[in-house]
Scaffold this active site. Structure first.
Site, short mmCIF file in Angstrom:
data_model
loop_
_atom_site.label_atom_id
_atom_site.label_comp_id
_atom_site.label_asym_id
_atom_site.label_seq_id
_atom_site.Cartn_x
_atom_site.Cartn_y
_atom_site.Cartn_z
N GLY A 71 -69.23 0.13 12.55
CA GLY A 71 -68.05 0.49 13.31
C GLY A 71 -67.54 -0.25 14.70
O GLY A 71 -66.74 -0.01 14.85
N ASP B 264 -61.11 5.32 20.39
CA ASP B 264 -60.14 4.68 21.23
C ASP B 264 -58.83 4.87 20.26
O ASP B 264 -57.82 4.71 19.67
CB ASP B 264 -60.41 3.60 20.42
CG ASP B 264 -61.70 2.77 20.87
OD1 ASP B 264 -62.01 3.08 22.07
OD2 ASP B 264 -62.11 2.11 20.06
N ASN C 10 -73.32 0.29 21.96
CA ASN C 10 -72.80 -1.24 22.09
C ASN C 10 -73.16 -1.96 22.36
O ASN C 10 -72.03 -3.24 22.82
CB ASN C 10 -71.02 -0.84 22.01
CG ASN C 10 -70.98 0.10 21.41
OD1 ASN C 10 -70.09 0.19 20.45
ND2 ASN C 10 -69.58 0.97 22.22
#
Length: 685
Positions: free
Chosen positions: A19, A127, A232
């Site tokens: 991703g 985002d 992340n």
């Protein structure tokens, strides 16, 4: 591996998100990933490469016949290895939620992927801009309602897919306004999103240092379902100079039964993700019924220990480095490429053997587990350096700050300081040599594919270390190689960062996110003598900084803080900021006067006759404030004729120990017969 979440009958999702922003992985890399996931017990792959045009930018476009074949092959490969292939699409850049044609285009695209054999999907709205267009504002009362409406329609159209994931625009606590518990966006998602849809969540931040059980319980209450973590912690697409090879950590294993899954979105480079994925797999296998792993990464009874998981991963990775990935090249025992005889080269069929007076053949040293451990510690995690990297930074900081010691005279005090400087300079040089050896061994590893993914990073760190080494040599009076001399007219490799680096160095906040040096001061600090009115604040600060466990052992310094002993003249100073008292430093010029018995060896007290106790509040980010406070006490002790000072620290007061080591003004003393729980640091004055 297939865990069942206690909150539902669904499979616990564990695996990898592709991703990140940047070049997507190749088909062959993805197939290799599926093999590794099956081997390590992971079960999910989420296809979401940001720069795949038809995933995000051109999401409406259907796949061509050639693209169909590739996706069918990929989905089949995932099934072959018992990995759930989750196809994700990101329409949020330009979708009009209220337009039925847009929703129809989305359904048509996902129906096409269904025909490829895919049974799990994800709809991502991360985002993107949060402002709705005029048409959507007329139809929906909020952005959340618009997203949920489309998501629910797609979910129902796909007729109960195996897995269906929704990524909200507010996908971490930092994005929630004003907070997770009061976020109208998240409450709308929780109340109106269909129960069969899981929600992706990154934790407190986009890149979360820690994810606590309490934070997950809070978002679970709001979403009305346990989230799937999109992690992340190993992602590096935001900084092309950083790579993360540290272990999966700071996620307590108690999270496992409270989540619907954990998926790591790791480094952009495929091969370096061996550690990230391997350690996640080890974490997923851990027993959540055991006592939890500490947030600082140390084992406290859990089945999962980050350092042990890292060593397991590196041990397996070392084997991969030894597998040559160039089938047309066989290797002799020396590690050198060996040519096969051919008609094109009839002149030489025997391997060259040098004569007795000629240079011997180059022999590559084999890569070791210690080399990979060093590599991981140099490229550790976003919020922390590995132990070796921290040690190198501390030594360089101390050597730079005490560079004048390299040229001290022959007096007892000066000679001792000069000897310490030379010894620490040699230690730093040895650590630099280890980095260069690691670089050379990696460069000669048979598996060139892994090397090429790592090369830019290891080349950069080798260059940086070499410059630091040359600088220390110059401080010590040795001439560094001409190419590494730091001058007003350096070679291009003598300065780092390019235009981005130039911008950062010009901005007022430069350095405030550095992992080693604390951020620059943003407050005005006052150092003044202690007064009787300060007593309660000093005691409060002392108690606040020490847990009950830390207070069980009584030291001489405690009696100074509590007022049972009077500090020596001008040796009682406090530190203040705009919020009040935030630090103190007290000292006794002659520590023997406070001892009822021989608590410390006579030899130690001869070199370090004075005692100091010091404390600062964590809200003091600037080490220079603490340095000035301590330096003033040192100056007063010198005026009183002291030649050295020591400081008592509780061994489990990790924060203060690390802080004092970082300052570089005191070093740990080796003292025989110390009572349990005590560390002594000191310095000559």
């Amino acid at each position: 591996m297939s865990k069942t979440n206690t909150n539902s009958s669904k499979m616990f999702l564990s695996g990898v998100v592709e991703g990140f922003y940047g070049r997507p992985w190749t088909m062959e890399q993805r197939k290799l990933l599926f093999k590794r996931e099956q081997k390590w017990g992971l079960n999910t792959y989420l296809y979401a490469p940001k720069d795949d045009y038809k995933h995000r930018m051109y999401w409406r476009e259907l796949y061509t016949r050639e693209e169909e074949d590739l996706l069918i092959t990929l989905i089949s490969a995932a099934k072959e290895h018992n990995v759930e292939f989750v196809y994700a699409i990101s329409p949020g850049l330009d979708i009009t939620f209220s337009n039925p044609k847009e929703v129809a285009a989305l359904k048509k695209k996902l129906s096409q992927v269904c025909e490829f054999g895919c049974r799990s999907f994800a709809l991502l709205f991360d985002d993107i801009e949060t402002e709705m267009c005029a048409a959507d504002k007329e139809t929906f009362s909020s952005f959340a309602h618009a997203q949920v409406s489309v998501t629910n329609q797609v979910f129902q159209h796909l007729q109960a897919p195996h897995t269906f994931l929704f990524c909200p625009t507010d996908y971490c606590a930092a994005f929630c306004n004003p907070s997770v518990s009061q976020s109208s966006y998240l409450h709308t998602v929780g109340e109106t999103l269909l129960p069969g849809i899981d929600v992706l969540w990154t934790g407190p931040k986009v890149v979360s240092k820690e994810i606590s059980v309490e934070s997950i319980e809070e978002v679970t209450r709001v979403l009305q379902r346990p989230p799937v973590i999109w992690d992340n912690i190993h992602a590096n697409d935001y900084d092309p100079q950083r790579l993360f090879l540290g272990p999966f950590k700071n996620r307590p294993t108690e999270l496992i039964p409270k989540l619907s899954g954990v998926l790591t979105n790791p480094n952009c480079e495929f091969e370096p993700n061996f550690v990230a994925i391997h350690t996640l797999a080890t974490w997923c296998k851990s027993s959540s019924s055991q006592k939890d792993v500490a947030m600082d990464g140390e084992d406290q009874g859990s089945d999962y220990n980050p350092q042990e998981a890292l060593q397991l991963a590196l041990t397996d990775w070392l084997v991969e480095f030894g597998v040559a990935d160039q089938p047309d090249v066989s290797r002799s025992g020396s590690g050198r490429p060996k040519r096969e005889p051919s008609e094109e080269e009839p002149m030489q069929t025997d391997e060259y053997v040098p004569g007795p007076r000629e240079n011997p053949l180059y022999t590559a040293e084999p890569l070791t587990l210690n080399d990979l451990t060093l590599l991981a510690e140099l490229f550790y995690l976003p919020y922390e350096h590995g132990p070796t990297a921290l040690a190198m930074l501390r030594e360089l900081h101390w050597l730079h700050a005490n560079g004048d010691a390299a040229s001290f005279g022959a007096s007892a005090v000066d000679g001792g300081k000069a000897k310490e400087w030379r010894e620490r300079a040699q230690h730093f040089d040895d650590m630099c040599s280890a980095v260069v050896r690691m670089f050379n061994r990696l460069s000669n590893a048979p598996n060139r594919t892994i090397l090429y993914d790592l090369y830019n990073y290891i080349c950069d760190i080798k260059s940086g270390v070499s410059l630091a080494r040359a600088f220390v040599n110059s401080l010590g009076g040795r001439n560094p190689p001409p190419s590494q001399v730091i001058t007003d007219d350096p070679e291009p490799w003598g300065f780092r960062g390019g235009l981005s680096g130039e911008f950062q160095r010009m901005l007022p906040c430069h350095g405030n996110r550095d992992l080693f040096r604390s951020p620059p001061a943003s407050r005005v600090y006052t150092i003044r003598p202690c007064t009787p009115k300060d007593k309660l604040d000093i005691l409060r600060l002392s108690k606040e900084m020490q847990s009950e466990a830390l207070q069980q052992t009584a030291f001489i310094g405690d009696r100074l803080v509590e007022g049972q002993l009077a500090p020596s003249k001008h040796c009682d100073l406090v530190l203040e900021d705009d919020q009040g008292l935030c630090g103190y430093a007290f000292a006794l010029a002659d520590a023997k006067t406070a001892m009822n018995k021989a608590q410390y060896p006579e030899m130690m007290l001869r070199d370090f006759p004075s005692l100091m106790t010091v404390q600062t509040h964590p809200r003091v980010p600037d080490p220079n404030a603490a340095k000035r406070l301590i330096a003033n006490v040192f100056s007063s002790l010198r005026d009183l004729g002291s030649g050295g000072v020591f400081c008592e620290i509780r061994s489990d007061d990790k924060r203060m120990l690390d802080f004092l080591k970082t300052l570089g003004m005191l070093h740990v003393l080796k003292v025989d017969g110390l009572q349990a729980g005590l560390v002594v640091m000191g310095t000559k004055l």
